[in-house]
Design an enzyme around this catalytic site. Structure first.
Site, short mmCIF file in Angstrom:
data_model
loop_
_atom_site.label_atom_id
_atom_site.label_comp_id
_atom_site.label_asym_id
_atom_site.label_seq_id
_atom_site.Cartn_x
_atom_site.Cartn_y
_atom_site.Cartn_z
N GLN A 62 33.79 44.21 30.66
CA GLN A 62 32.91 43.95 31.80
C GLN A 62 31.90 45.09 31.94
O GLN A 62 32.14 46.22 31.49
CB GLN A 62 33.70 43.77 33.09
N HIS B 250 38.35 44.49 30.67
CA HIS B 250 38.97 43.70 31.73
C HIS B 250 40.35 43.28 31.25
O HIS B 250 41.33 43.44 31.95
CB HIS B 250 38.11 42.48 32.09
N PHE C 165 45.80 47.23 38.71
CA PHE C 165 45.02 46.42 37.76
C PHE C 165 45.81 46.25 36.46
O PHE C 165 45.95 45.14 35.93
CB PHE C 165 43.69 47.14 37.52
N HIS D 143 48.74 43.93 36.89
CA HIS D 143 48.30 42.53 36.92
C HIS D 143 48.02 42.03 35.50
O HIS D 143 48.46 40.94 35.12
CB HIS D 143 47.03 42.42 37.78
N GLU D 144 47.29 42.84 34.72
CA GLU D 144 46.92 42.40 33.38
C GLU D 144 48.15 42.24 32.49
O GLU D 144 48.26 41.28 31.72
CB GLU D 144 45.90 43.37 32.75
N LYS E 159 50.39 39.17 34.03
CA LYS E 159 49.80 37.84 33.88
C LYS E 159 49.56 37.48 32.41
O LYS E 159 49.84 36.36 31.99
CB LYS E 159 48.48 37.77 34.66
N HIS E 160 49.00 38.43 31.65
CA HIS E 160 48.59 38.10 30.27
C HIS E 160 49.50 38.73 29.21
O HIS E 160 49.91 38.06 28.26
CB HIS E 160 47.15 38.58 30.03
P1 AMP Z 1 42.50 37.97 35.51
O1 AMP Z 1 43.53 37.36 36.45
O2 AMP Z 1 43.11 38.72 34.38
O3 AMP Z 1 41.44 37.00 35.11
O4 AMP Z 1 41.76 39.09 36.37
C1 AMP Z 1 41.17 38.76 37.55
C2 AMP Z 1 41.57 39.78 38.57
O5 AMP Z 1 41.28 41.08 38.06
C3 AMP Z 1 40.82 39.63 39.86
O6 AMP Z 1 41.70 39.84 40.93
C4 AMP Z 1 39.78 40.72 39.78
O7 AMP Z 1 39.41 41.18 41.04
C5 AMP Z 1 40.53 41.78 39.01
N1 AMP Z 1 39.66 42.70 38.30
C6 AMP Z 1 38.73 42.42 37.39
N2 AMP Z 1 38.15 43.55 36.96
C7 AMP Z 1 38.71 44.55 37.62
C8 AMP Z 1 38.54 45.95 37.63
N3 AMP Z 1 37.65 46.56 36.84
N4 AMP Z 1 39.33 46.66 38.45
C9 AMP Z 1 40.24 46.08 39.24
N5 AMP Z 1 40.46 44.78 39.29
C10 AMP Z 1 39.70 44.01 38.48
#
Ligand code: AMP
Length: 243
Positions: free
Chosen positions: A51, A78, A128, A131-132, A135-136
């Site tokens: 990104q 990202h 972050f 989450h990554e 989820k992935h």
């Molecule tokens: P995804 O679910 O992997 O598609 O990621 C989407 C989520 O990641 C959303 O909640 C975004 O707000 C968050 N996101 C994307 N880029 C960033 C970033 N640079 N820092 C923190 N959160 C992010």
């Protein structure tokens, strides 16, 4: 029973059906091995998504720099997302595999630079990355464990310097507008693979270059041509904002 009977050649009338039987068996075997591969690994390829932080921050919801400070003006990661060839993707594949920073302690310094959080309130990135991974990352865990997963993403980022490729083609993050095609072709010429470009909208409704998708093979190592592209942002021209 005579030995001759045991080893007698197949009668002529059976030759054709025997042949198709072998063909069916071969087809079944091929299907089975395909199934094993897809069950074994559970995805077909990865999207490697970078990104532009200037665009992420230039939205209504704005952004917060991480506790480690403003990230450098460069594309940032990202995510590395397992995907199916038909465009759908698996998610949240293993609730028993939580993000664990101690498993990647040697990578955290690099992640702060290449994979920084921009979410508010300001934080160190753990949310972050959690989450990554959850989820992935958990969906490619049969191939890449947690350390290999984050390392694979950092390695790909290191392999392709998208900002340099764009700047060499005269496309700079200086608030200028560029056609999606111009950006896509510059990247294709610079790295040899076709990207997909997505966009977002700034508070004054300008479309801007948001994310660049590249595809990576299921091993997480090599770039490939994308089997399937996400919806790209074709027009109008996209702003490449200052960061
Ligand atoms: P995804 O679910 O992997 O598609 O990621 C989407 C989520 O990641 C959303 O909640 C975004 O707000 C968050 N996101 C994307 N880029 C960033 C970033 N640079 N820092 C923190 N959160 C992010």
């Amino acid at each position: 029973m005579k030995a001759k009977d045991l080893y007698s050649p197949r009668p002529k009338y059976m030759a054709k059906s025997g042949c198709s039987f072998i063909l069916v068996e071969l087809l079944l075997l091929q299907c089975l091995s395909h199934l094993t591969i897809s069950f074994g690994q559970g995805y077909d390829f990865f999207y490697f998504v970078q990104q532009w932080p200037g665009s992420y921050c230039d939205t209504k919801k704005s952004c917060c720099y991480p506790t480690t400070g403003k990230p450098p003006a460069n594309f940032t990661i990202h995510g590395l997302w397992p995907n199916y060839n038909n465009g759908s993707y698996p998610s949240n594949c293993n609730a028993d595999s939580p993000y664990n920073a101690t498993k990647i302690s040697d990578l955290l310094g690099k992640m702060e630079v290449d994979w920084p959080t921009l979410a508010c309130p300001t934080n160190d990135g753990t949310r972050f990355w959690t989450h990554e991974w959850e989820k992935h990352g958990t969906c490619s865990e049969t191939v890449l464990d947690q350390h290999s997963y984050f390392e694979a993403a950092l390695n790909i980022k290191n392999k392709v310097n998208i900002l340099k490729v764009l700047e060499d083609a005269g496309i700079k993050p200086d608030d200028t507008f560029y056609k999606e095609r111009q950006i896509r072709e510059a990247i294709k010429a610079g790295i040899g693979y076709t990207p997909a470009i997505t966009c977002n909208t700034d508070p004054t409704k300008n479309r801007q270059l948001s994310e660049i998708y590249l595809c990576v093979d299921a091993s997480g190592k090599d770039l490939i041509e994308c089997p399937k592209f996400p919806n790209r942002c074709k027009r109008p021209p996209l702003q490449f904002p200052i960061f």
